[in-house]
Design a protein around this motif. Structure first.
Motif, PDB file in Angstrom:
ATOM      1  N   ALA A  47       0.985  -1.262   0.061  1.00  0.00           N
ATOM      2  CA  ALA A  47      -0.046  -0.085  -0.049  1.00  0.00           C
ATOM      3  C   ALA A  47       0.854   1.228   0.016  1.00  0.00           C
ATOM      4  O   ALA A  47       0.582   2.330  -0.584  1.00  0.00           O
ATOM      5  CB  ALA A  47      -1.097  -0.101   1.196  1.00  0.00           C
ATOM      6  N   GLU A  48       2.072   1.267   0.667  1.00  0.00           N
ATOM      7  CA  GLU A  48       2.917   2.420   0.795  1.00  0.00           C
ATOM      8  C   GLU A  48       3.538   2.559  -0.455  1.00  0.00           C
ATOM      9  O   GLU A  48       3.694   3.690  -0.989  1.00  0.00           O
ATOM     10  CB  GLU A  48       3.982   2.334   1.959  1.00  0.00           C
ATOM     11  N   THR A  49       3.960   1.461  -1.205  1.00  0.00           N
ATOM     12  CA  THR A  49       4.498   1.796  -2.590  1.00  0.00           C
ATOM     13  C   THR A  49       3.629   2.184  -3.476  1.00  0.00           C
ATOM     14  O   THR A  49       4.131   2.992  -4.378  1.00  0.00           O
ATOM     15  CB  THR A  49       4.959   0.232  -3.035  1.00  0.00           C
ATOM     16  N   ALA A  50       2.330   1.702  -3.555  1.00  0.00           N
ATOM     17  CA  ALA A  50       1.349   1.879  -4.577  1.00  0.00           C
ATOM     18  C   ALA A  50       1.167   3.560  -4.122  1.00  0.00           C
ATOM     19  O   ALA A  50       0.921   4.432  -5.092  1.00  0.00           O
ATOM     20  CB  ALA A  50      -0.225   1.186  -4.115  1.00  0.00           C
ATOM     21  N   ARG A  51       0.938   4.081  -2.949  1.00  0.00           N
ATOM     22  CA  ARG A  51       0.608   5.407  -2.613  1.00  0.00           C
ATOM     23  C   ARG A  51       1.889   6.396  -3.172  1.00  0.00           C
ATOM     24  O   ARG A  51       1.716   7.282  -3.707  1.00  0.00           O
ATOM     25  CB  ARG A  51       0.592   5.766  -1.066  1.00  0.00           C
ATOM     26  N   GLU A  52       3.101   6.022  -2.814  1.00  0.00           N
ATOM     27  CA  GLU A  52       4.237   6.714  -3.380  1.00  0.00           C
ATOM     28  C   GLU A  52       4.148   6.712  -4.852  1.00  0.00           C
ATOM     29  O   GLU A  52       4.656   8.004  -5.593  1.00  0.00           O
ATOM     30  CB  GLU A  52       5.698   5.947  -3.073  1.00  0.00           C
ATOM     31  N   ALA A  53       3.725   5.605  -5.636  1.00  0.00           N
ATOM     32  CA  ALA A  53       3.646   5.561  -6.886  1.00  0.00           C
ATOM     33  C   ALA A  53       2.594   6.742  -7.600  1.00  0.00           C
ATOM     34  O   ALA A  53       2.715   7.275  -8.492  1.00  0.00           O
ATOM     35  CB  ALA A  53       3.742   4.286  -7.753  1.00  0.00           C
ATOM     36  N   ALA A  54       1.648   6.601  -6.917  1.00  0.00           N
ATOM     37  CA  ALA A  54       0.626   7.391  -7.241  1.00  0.00           C
ATOM     38  C   ALA A  54       0.894   8.999  -6.889  1.00  0.00           C
ATOM     39  O   ALA A  54       0.513   9.972  -7.594  1.00  0.00           O
ATOM     40  CB  ALA A  54      -0.895   7.204  -6.436  1.00  0.00           C
ATOM     41  N   THR A  60       4.067  14.367 -11.523  1.00  0.00           N
ATOM     42  CA  THR A  60       4.639  14.459 -13.020  1.00  0.00           C
ATOM     43  C   THR A  60       3.332  15.000 -13.847  1.00  0.00           C
ATOM     44  O   THR A  60       3.521  15.918 -14.564  1.00  0.00           O
ATOM     45  CB  THR A  60       4.727  12.970 -13.528  1.00  0.00           C
ATOM     46  N   ALA A  61       2.028  14.827 -13.618  1.00  0.00           N
ATOM     47  CA  ALA A  61       0.977  15.381 -14.273  1.00  0.00           C
ATOM     48  C   ALA A  61       0.869  16.687 -13.842  1.00  0.00           C
ATOM     49  O   ALA A  61       0.493  17.529 -14.983  1.00  0.00           O
ATOM     50  CB  ALA A  61      -0.375  14.568 -13.831  1.00  0.00           C
ATOM     51  N   GLU A  62       0.985  17.239 -12.800  1.00  0.00           N
ATOM     52  CA  GLU A  62       1.022  18.723 -12.421  1.00  0.00           C
ATOM     53  C   GLU A  62       1.808  19.573 -13.166  1.00  0.00           C
ATOM     54  O   GLU A  62       1.662  20.582 -13.753  1.00  0.00           O
ATOM     55  CB  GLU A  62       0.969  18.995 -10.879  1.00  0.00           C
ATOM     56  N   ALA A  66       1.423  22.435 -15.818  1.00  0.00           N
ATOM     57  CA  ALA A  66       1.970  23.647 -15.851  1.00  0.00           C
ATOM     58  C   ALA A  66       2.787  24.068 -17.340  1.00  0.00           C
ATOM     59  O   ALA A  66       2.488  25.099 -17.756  1.00  0.00           O
ATOM     60  CB  ALA A  66       3.139  23.935 -14.678  1.00  0.00           C
ATOM     61  N   ARG A  67       3.373  22.762 -17.671  1.00  0.00           N
ATOM     62  CA  ARG A  67       4.344  23.155 -18.905  1.00  0.00           C
ATOM     63  C   ARG A  67       3.207  23.512 -20.144  1.00  0.00           C
ATOM     64  O   ARG A  67       3.559  24.409 -21.170  1.00  0.00           O
ATOM     65  CB  ARG A  67       5.071  21.756 -19.309  1.00  0.00           C
ATOM     66  N   LEU A  68       2.179  22.672 -20.068  1.00  0.00           N
ATOM     67  CA  LEU A  68       1.143  23.188 -21.475  1.00  0.00           C
ATOM     68  C   LEU A  68       0.608  24.317 -21.293  1.00  0.00           C
ATOM     69  O   LEU A  68       0.323  25.274 -22.419  1.00  0.00           O
ATOM     70  CB  LEU A  68       0.274  22.162 -21.298  1.00  0.00           C
TER      71      LEU A  68
END
Length: 188
Positions: A47-54, A60-62, A66-68
């Motif tokens: 669960a911690e690994t999944a949370r860190e990946a999310a 990255t999406a943010e 911002a770049r767009l």
């Protein structure tokens, strides 16, 4: 009687512990028969690994958003000009179509034929103004080239006298039957 509170191990009236042992050495067992403490640790770690990946994906999406936004801000002026030109062109085409419909209304049987047979884009002037003379000339040329599209000249077709409706008498009605006979056989 498994539901009976007196049959629970360690609840003996004599105070004896049952053969199962004390409550402290009993660990919950999984379906495979192993203790759940290792599985719980693995689940927490997953669960911690999944949370860190999310969280990493969200960050990255943010950054991409911002770049767009920055790149869109740089091209915003040209996009507005292009949109304005497109809207102006559509509006001018609608005005030319209305002018063409008005010019063809009394000259063609079906004014929609003018839309099908004439190029609407050539009838607008360079600044988006409508050249009414060009529209009239185009309709004239269409009638000249295809006379079968022209509306009938003159008034609506007449049906002639079908004998219906009130009529005015040509001569006054005779006063007596004798006058009627005289008129029918002539004055004799």
């Amino acid at each position: 009687m498994a539901d009976d509170p007196q049959n629970i191990p360690g609840n003996d009236p004599e105070g004896d512990q049952s053969a199962a042992g004390t409550g402290s050495d009993i660990a919950p067992k999984s379906e495979s028969g192993t203790a759940d403490t290792g599985d719980q640790a693995d689940a927490v770690k997953t669960a911690e690994t999944a949370r860190e990946a999310a969280e990493k994906r969200a960050e990255t999406a943010e950054q991409e958003a911002a770049r767009l936004r920055r790149s869109n801000a740089a091209t915003k002026g040209t996009d507005l000009d292009a949109m304005r030109e497109e809207i102006r062109q559509e509006f001018t085409e609608q005005l030319v179509r209305a002018e063409l419909r008005a010019a063809a209304a009394g000259r063609l049987r079906d004014p929609a034929d003018a839309f099908a047979l004439l190029d609407v884009s050539t009838l607008a002037a360079s600044g988006g103004d409508i050249d009414a003379a060009a529209v009239a000339a185009a309709v004239d040329q269409l009638v000249k080239d295809k006379p079968y599209l022209a509306a009938e000249q003159g008034t609506a077709p007449t049906w002639g006298d079908v004998g219906a409706g009130p009529r005015e008498a040509a001569e006054p009605e005779p006063a007596t039957p004798l006058d009627r006979l005289r008129r029918a056989y002539g004055d004799a």
